[in-house]
Design an enzyme around this catalytic site. Structure first.
Site, PDB file in Angstrom:
ATOM      1  N   ARG A 346      25.358  -0.996  -3.675  1.00 13.13           N
ATOM      2  CA  ARG A 346      24.518  -0.066  -2.888  1.00 13.13           C
ATOM      3  C   ARG A 346      24.270   1.183  -3.730  1.00 13.13           C
ATOM      4  O   ARG A 346      24.241   2.290  -3.236  1.00 13.13           O
ATOM      5  CB  ARG A 346      25.218   0.307  -1.573  1.00 13.13           C
ATOM      6  CG  ARG A 346      25.651  -0.851  -0.712  1.00 13.13           C
ATOM      7  CD  ARG A 346      24.478  -1.679  -0.176  1.00 13.13           C
ATOM      8  NE  ARG A 346      24.944  -2.845   0.557  1.00 13.13           N
ATOM      9  CZ  ARG A 346      25.274  -4.009  -0.004  1.00 13.13           C
ATOM     10  NH1 ARG A 346      25.153  -4.194  -1.322  1.00 13.13           N
ATOM     11  NH2 ARG A 346      25.700  -5.004   0.738  1.00 13.13           N
ATOM     12  N   ARG A 356      27.636   7.148  -4.263  1.00 17.08           N
ATOM     13  CA  ARG A 356      28.845   6.525  -3.749  1.00 17.08           C
ATOM     14  C   ARG A 356      29.685   6.101  -4.954  1.00 17.08           C
ATOM     15  O   ARG A 356      29.177   5.473  -5.877  1.00 17.08           O
ATOM     16  CB  ARG A 356      28.455   5.309  -2.898  1.00 17.08           C
ATOM     17  CG  ARG A 356      29.570   4.803  -2.054  1.00 17.08           C
ATOM     18  CD  ARG A 356      29.028   4.247  -0.767  1.00 17.08           C
ATOM     19  NE  ARG A 356      28.734   2.818  -0.924  1.00 17.08           N
ATOM     20  CZ  ARG A 356      28.541   2.012   0.113  1.00 17.08           C
ATOM     21  NH1 ARG A 356      28.588   2.461   1.333  1.00 17.08           N
ATOM     22  NH2 ARG A 356      28.285   0.740  -0.094  1.00 17.08           N
ATOM     23  N   ASP A 363      31.029  -5.277   1.788  1.00 17.52           N
ATOM     24  CA  ASP A 363      29.684  -5.487   1.260  1.00 17.52           C
ATOM     25  C   ASP A 363      29.729  -6.366   0.012  1.00 17.52           C
ATOM     26  O   ASP A 363      28.955  -7.311  -0.134  1.00 17.52           O
ATOM     27  CB  ASP A 363      29.029  -4.145   0.899  1.00 17.52           C
ATOM     28  CG  ASP A 363      28.668  -3.319   2.141  1.00 17.52           C
ATOM     29  OD1 ASP A 363      28.981  -3.773   3.260  1.00 17.52           O
ATOM     30  OD2 ASP A 363      28.094  -2.235   1.991  1.00 17.52           O
ATOM     31  N   TRP A 493      32.705  -4.821  11.024  1.00 12.06           N
ATOM     32  CA  TRP A 493      31.466  -4.888  10.241  1.00 12.06           C
ATOM     33  C   TRP A 493      30.519  -3.764  10.622  1.00 12.06           C
ATOM     34  O   TRP A 493      29.804  -3.217   9.783  1.00 12.06           O
ATOM     35  CB  TRP A 493      30.797  -6.258  10.462  1.00 12.06           C
ATOM     36  CG  TRP A 493      29.422  -6.295   9.891  1.00 12.06           C
ATOM     37  CD1 TRP A 493      29.086  -6.584   8.596  1.00 12.06           C
ATOM     38  CD2 TRP A 493      28.186  -5.986  10.569  1.00 12.06           C
ATOM     39  NE1 TRP A 493      27.725  -6.480   8.430  1.00 12.06           N
ATOM     40  CE2 TRP A 493      27.153  -6.114   9.628  1.00 12.06           C
ATOM     41  CE3 TRP A 493      27.863  -5.618  11.880  1.00 12.06           C
ATOM     42  CZ2 TRP A 493      25.824  -5.888   9.962  1.00 12.06           C
ATOM     43  CZ3 TRP A 493      26.540  -5.389  12.211  1.00 12.06           C
ATOM     44  CH2 TRP A 493      25.529  -5.524  11.252  1.00 12.06           C
ATOM     45  N   ASP A 495      29.552  -0.357  11.193  1.00 14.73           N
ATOM     46  CA  ASP A 495      30.044   0.971  10.830  1.00 14.73           C
ATOM     47  C   ASP A 495      29.969   1.949  11.999  1.00 14.73           C
ATOM     48  O   ASP A 495      30.570   3.019  11.946  1.00 14.73           O
ATOM     49  CB  ASP A 495      29.173   1.554   9.699  1.00 14.73           C
ATOM     50  CG  ASP A 495      29.428   0.859   8.377  1.00 14.73           C
ATOM     51  OD1 ASP A 495      30.526   0.327   8.199  1.00 14.73           O
ATOM     52  OD2 ASP A 495      28.516   0.862   7.528  1.00 14.73           O
ATOM     53  N   LYS A 638      18.436   1.137  13.258  1.00 14.90           N
ATOM     54  CA  LYS A 638      19.731   0.770  12.669  1.00 14.90           C
ATOM     55  C   LYS A 638      20.646   0.126  13.715  1.00 14.90           C
ATOM     56  O   LYS A 638      20.233  -0.752  14.455  1.00 14.90           O
ATOM     57  CB  LYS A 638      20.359   1.989  12.000  1.00 14.90           C
ATOM     58  CG  LYS A 638      19.575   2.390  10.754  1.00 14.90           C
ATOM     59  CD  LYS A 638      20.243   3.457   9.920  1.00 14.90           C
ATOM     60  CE  LYS A 638      21.567   3.084   9.368  1.00 14.90           C
ATOM     61  NZ  LYS A 638      21.662   3.191   7.918  1.00 14.90           N
ATOM     62  N   GLN A 692      17.394  -3.249   4.950  1.00 14.78           N
ATOM     63  CA  GLN A 692      18.582  -3.221   5.807  1.00 14.78           C
ATOM     64  C   GLN A 692      18.241  -3.451   7.278  1.00 14.78           C
ATOM     65  O   GLN A 692      18.963  -4.133   7.984  1.00 14.78           O
ATOM     66  CB  GLN A 692      19.269  -1.862   5.658  1.00 14.78           C
ATOM     67  CG  GLN A 692      20.570  -1.746   6.409  1.00 14.78           C
ATOM     68  CD  GLN A 692      20.972  -0.285   6.573  1.00 14.78           C
ATOM     69  OE1 GLN A 692      20.248   0.534   7.144  1.00 14.78           O
ATOM     70  NE2 GLN A 692      22.116   0.056   6.025  1.00 14.78           N
ATOM     71  N   THR A 711      20.934  -4.747   0.181  1.00 13.30           N
ATOM     72  CA  THR A 711      21.389  -4.994   1.550  1.00 13.30           C
ATOM     73  C   THR A 711      22.092  -6.344   1.630  1.00 13.30           C
ATOM     74  O   THR A 711      21.699  -7.298   0.955  1.00 13.30           O
ATOM     75  CB  THR A 711      20.203  -4.962   2.546  1.00 13.30           C
ATOM     76  OG1 THR A 711      20.595  -5.649   3.747  1.00 13.30           O
ATOM     77  CG2 THR A 711      18.968  -5.650   1.998  1.00 13.30           C
ATOM     78  N   GLY A 712      23.108  -6.392   2.474  1.00 13.23           N
ATOM     79  CA  GLY A 712      23.827  -7.636   2.713  1.00 13.23           C
ATOM     80  C   GLY A 712      22.926  -8.732   3.256  1.00 13.23           C
ATOM     81  O   GLY A 712      23.284  -9.908   3.244  1.00 13.23           O
TER      82      GLY A 712
HETATM   83  C1  GLC Z   1      25.533  -1.220   6.222  1.00 13.42           C
HETATM   84  C2  GLC Z   1      26.843  -1.154   5.479  1.00 13.42           C
HETATM   85  C3  GLC Z   1      27.729  -2.313   5.849  1.00 13.42           C
HETATM   86  C4  GLC Z   1      27.843  -2.443   7.338  1.00 13.42           C
HETATM   87  C5  GLC Z   1      26.486  -2.507   8.005  1.00 13.42           C
HETATM   88  C6  GLC Z   1      26.564  -2.494   9.519  1.00 13.42           C
HETATM   89  O1  GLC Z   1      24.772  -2.289   5.778  1.00 13.42           O
HETATM   90  O2  GLC Z   1      26.627  -1.153   4.085  1.00 13.42           O
HETATM   91  O3  GLC Z   1      29.013  -2.138   5.307  1.00 13.42           O
HETATM   92  O4  GLC Z   1      28.566  -3.608   7.625  1.00 13.42           O
HETATM   93  O5  GLC Z   1      25.739  -1.383   7.610  1.00 13.42           O
HETATM   94  O6  GLC Z   1      27.052  -1.306  10.033  1.00 13.42           O
END
Ligand code: GLC
Length: 803
Positions: A346, A356, A363, A493, A495, A638, A692, A711-712
């Site tokens: 990231r 960071r 992640d 997961w 945040d 988000k 994201q 992004t994941g």
């Molecule tokens: C962001 C963060 C990840 C978290 C996600 C959901 O993508 O990088 O760690 O799991 O938000 O909050």
């Protein structure tokens, strides 16, 4: 509205309308030298770290400026333009352009006033500098006299933040010099009297260069203000207007590299010159510049080498289905996105500036999953690294510092770690992500010996990979909440969900349940029968608890707060249905068929939208509990009821595992960048990479997406598509092929490399089913079902599956 198209043969995305709704970027380089470039040449470069190795300046949250600008001036008329549409921004009727983002290179083509230009931007394979190769061709019928000017805006300090905020310091350590055909920028140049091994206050001279190869510099400028001129901007620099850069250097001014080259071209004639940029000493810069004796030829070779390197990775899985968006994402763009996220975590984009100071545990462990089927050895290196960031109590370090030193790290139990990283405690989920990741790696490669490899723990001691995994499970057992489910600790997961140290998250409980399934497989393989029995018992117990505590009629709830409040129950006024517990109940194997169907149907009815499923509904506003941090975000955004893209991958997987091909593919399509190419004005992000999240229906900008590239989502959607929709499911002994596809598909093909062998899979669907196996043959021989034990594979394999 669309701004470009996919050229699948060249693996390029071609932008033919440069006025895109946001900067559409590409990544160049490697961990040694990174560069980000937009379709209008905006972006920045850095050596190793976006935060601490920043070479080119870029202003975030602004217009897409500055960038790697190349100006072309017609010396007869005084008219000038740029090789990318911006920064000069000529009238689009008269200025035609294309920006081709490819694998590790970006090419800008422009036609204006009878001059054709091509600018190739790339970092040569294995090198730590960048090339901007410019070829200009006179397509008019008269002789043309041109000045070509390259402009690179250096930071005054390699630390991004210092450059931006500490001007009373950073301006007075920078200066530029001109030597032969290059500008040299020195930071702390006054320390040039020190010996090689000496430093003052940790500092010594740092040099950057901007050079011209393939021609002689006609004039130069090392001072940004002098180049631009007072009250001028990048679109009308005084140095370009006048056609002469004045041969100026800088001393206590904002530094830059600007170099001009004059060329006269007959009709039809071309010329190639290169601008080179990097963080190198003047002597190294000279050697690099001198190495380009045949600019045009070398550029071609270097770009071909980049392509070959990328193609070699991407070619391990190739699909040909009736859906273009799916093909281009899986064959090229989602795969490329996975590698970029894998490399840069990231840390460097137009959203993440790199400050960071490490890798997020979850992640990074998740990112690895996206490349396992393409580059398992690369994945394995990172798995080792992440295992070495696991504490000997089994938990993961929430943040793994870039300077990670296995065996010697402090942990969240130490005040020093908390102070340094800002992470106050362990997170309940971190180490649980290891299970699917390690399993996927071993199943893809068959490398069961990996289980016995000894790897250090982050703080002290070492253990085999198998031992590391056992401790991860033990960590959860050692941290159970009042109901006997894994305790929330700092977060899961999500945040934005703080259930409290003793709170219990259903998502983590499901991950834990799944972890035990995987660990059981390894324990069986290791013939660790006592442990197998232990896990069986514990898993059964955990499963019953989850069923009793978390199933609420037609959904799984989100968990319990420390105070015992139930979150995500049907009766809650807000956030009464959450996406992740439903998909994970299926992925983990905990949900019964009835529960899976009910929960997924509920998701479809309540959470699904035209752009994917929202994370929960209704958004938090008046009824947020104490730890519902999501309420800080605008509704539909988000974690507060946005369409969190990462979660779409799990939903795709859950539907596919349930055999629901139509739905799995529907979810893929709703959120797939490529499927929204002709609605780019709504999505706004690049149509070739994930973001994201997408704003949900509660936002007035429903459908707009954010936080490009890193992004994941890249990995979860890749896994959802490859294991889920395509149904490629290796295990320890072989591979199952269980696609879940739209019933409308007649047939499709997959080429997959697997454990050094090649599989050509043809799937036929004469009865228009969504999933299932009527018959499957391997090299002409019928198999009892859709499973292939590795032992039956030859070098080349023809597989025919009929749904
Ligand atoms: C962001 C963060 C990840 C978290 C996600 C959901 O993508 O990088 O760690 O799991 O938000 O909050």
């Amino acid at each position: 509205m669309k701004y470009g198209y996919f050229d699948d043969k060249e693996r390029e995305y071609v932008i033919d309308h440069p006025d895109t709704p946001s900067p559409w970027v590409n990544y160049l380089g490697s961990p040694e030298y990174g560069a980000i470039i937009s379709n209008n040449a905006g972006g920045y470069s850095f050596a190793r770290s976006g935060a601490n190795g920043r070479i080119l300046r870029y202003i975030f949250n602004q217009f897409d400026q500055p960038g790697r600008y190349i100006y072309i001036r017609d010396n007869a008329s005084g008219d000038y333009w740029s090789a990318s549409w911006q920064p000069v921004g000529k009238e689009l009727g008269q200025y035609q352009s294309k920006c081709c983002h490819g694998m590790g290179y970006t090419r800008m083509l422009a036609d204006y006033s009878g001059i054709h230009s091509e600018a190739d931007y790339y970092v040569p394979l294995g090198k730590s500098y960048e090339v901007w190769a410019l070829t200009v061709t006179n397509r008019s019928d008269r002789v043309r006299d041109l000045t070509l000017t390259g402009y690179a805006e250096f930071t005054n300090h390699s630390n991004y933040e210092q450059d931006q905020v500490n001007l009373q310091y950073s301006l007075f350590i920078t200066r530029t010099l001109f030597e032969k055909n290059r500008i040299i920028q020195q930071i702390h140049g006054n320390l040039d009297a020190l010996r090689e091994d000496e430093e003052v206050d940790d500092k010594k001279v740092t040099e950057r260069f901007f050079a011209l190869a393939g021609g002689e510099v006609s004039s130069y400028c090392g001072d940004k203000d002098a180049f631009l001129g007072k009250y001028h901007g990048y679109g009308n620099p005084q140095g370009v207007i006048s056609g002469d850069l004045g041969n100026i250097t800088s001393y206590n001014e904002n530094s830059c590299g600007a170099l001009s080259y004059k060329v006269t071209l007959d009709p039809g004639e071309s010329r190639t010159v290169l601008f080179l940029l990097g963080m190198k000493s003047s002597a190294e810069a000279a050697a690099i510049t001198d190495s380009y004796t045949d600019p045009a030829g070398q550029v071609r070779q270097e770009i071909n080498a980049l392509k070959a390197d990328w193609y070699a990775k991407l070619d391990h899985l190739k699909i040909n289905t009736p859906d273009h968006a799916f093909n281009t994402m899986i064959n090229t763009w989602n795969a490329y996105n996975c590698f970029i996220t894998f490399v840069w975590s990231r840390a460097a984009s137009f959203v993440y500036c790199g400050l960071r100071n490490g890798y997020g545990y979850r992640d990074t462990v998740q990112d690895i999953q996206g490349i396992i089927h393409l580059a398992p050895e690369m994945a394995c290196e990172k798995i080792r690294f992440m295992l070495s960031a696991q504490v000997d109590n089994g938990g993961g370090l929430p943040l793994v510092k870039f300077t990670h030193n296995p065996g010697h790290e402090d942990t969240p139990d130490d005040a020093s770690y908390v102070q340094e990283t800002g992470h106050p405690a362990y997170r309940a989920d971190d180490a649980l992500w290891l299970f699917p990741t390690v399993y996927k790696y071993i199943a893809e490669t068959g490398n069961t010996a990996f289980l016995d490899e000894v790897i250090p723990f982050a703080n002290k001691g070492e253990g085999t990979v198998y031992e590391h995994l056992k401790r991860a499970v033990q960590f959860s057992f050692d941290h159970l909440g009042p109901h006997g489910l894994p305790a929330g600790l700092y977060a899961d997961w999500n945040d934005c969900l703080r259930l409290g140290a003793e709170g219990e998250s259903s998502f983590v409980a499901l991950q834990f349940y799944y972890a035990m399934t995987i660990l059981k497989k390894f324990a069986v393989y290791k013939q660790d029968s006592g442990y197998v029995r232990y896990l069986e018992e514990k898993q059964e117990e955990t499963g019953q608890k989850i069923q009793k505590l978390c199933w609420d009629n037609d959904r799984f709830i989100r968990g319990y707060t420390e105070k015992g409040e139930r979150i995500g129950a049907a009766a809650d006024p807000e956030a009464n249905l959450w996406l992740n517990p439903q998909s994970w109940a299926v992925i983990s194997g905990l949900a019964s068929r009835e529960q899976a169907d009910a929960a997924l149907e509920n998701v479809y009815q309540r959470l699904n939208t035209a752009y994917g499923a929202v994370l929960m509904d209704p958004p938090y506003h008046e009824h947020a509990f104490d730890g519902a941090l999501a309420v800080i975000y605008n509704q539909g955004t988000k974690e507060n009821s946005g369409i969190f893209s990462q979660s779409q991958g799990w939903l795709i997987l859950a539907e596919a595992l349930s055999g629901h091909g139509n739905r799995a593919f529907g979810y893929f399509t709703e959120n797939a960048p490529a499927a929204q190419n002709d609605r780019a004005e709504i999505r706004r992000l690049e149509p070739y990479c994930y973001g994201q999240f997408t704003e949900g229906p509660a936002s007035s900008h429903f459908g707009r997406s954010h936080v490009h590239w890193l992004t994941g989502t890249a990995s979860t959607v890749m896994v959802g598509c490859v294991e889920g929709i395509l149904g490629l499911r290796p295990d320890l002994e072989g591979i199952r092929i269980a696609p879940a596809v739209p019933e409308s598909w007649d047939s499709f093909e997959i080429d997959k490399d697997f454990r050094g062998k090649h599989l050509h899979i043809r799937v036929e669907n004469p009865d228009h089913r969504e999933s299932g196996c009527r018959s499957m043959s391997l090299n002409g021989k019928e198999l009892p079902d859709n499973y292939i034990p590795e032992g039956l594979l030859k070098e080349e394999n023809e597989i025919l599956l009929t749904l």
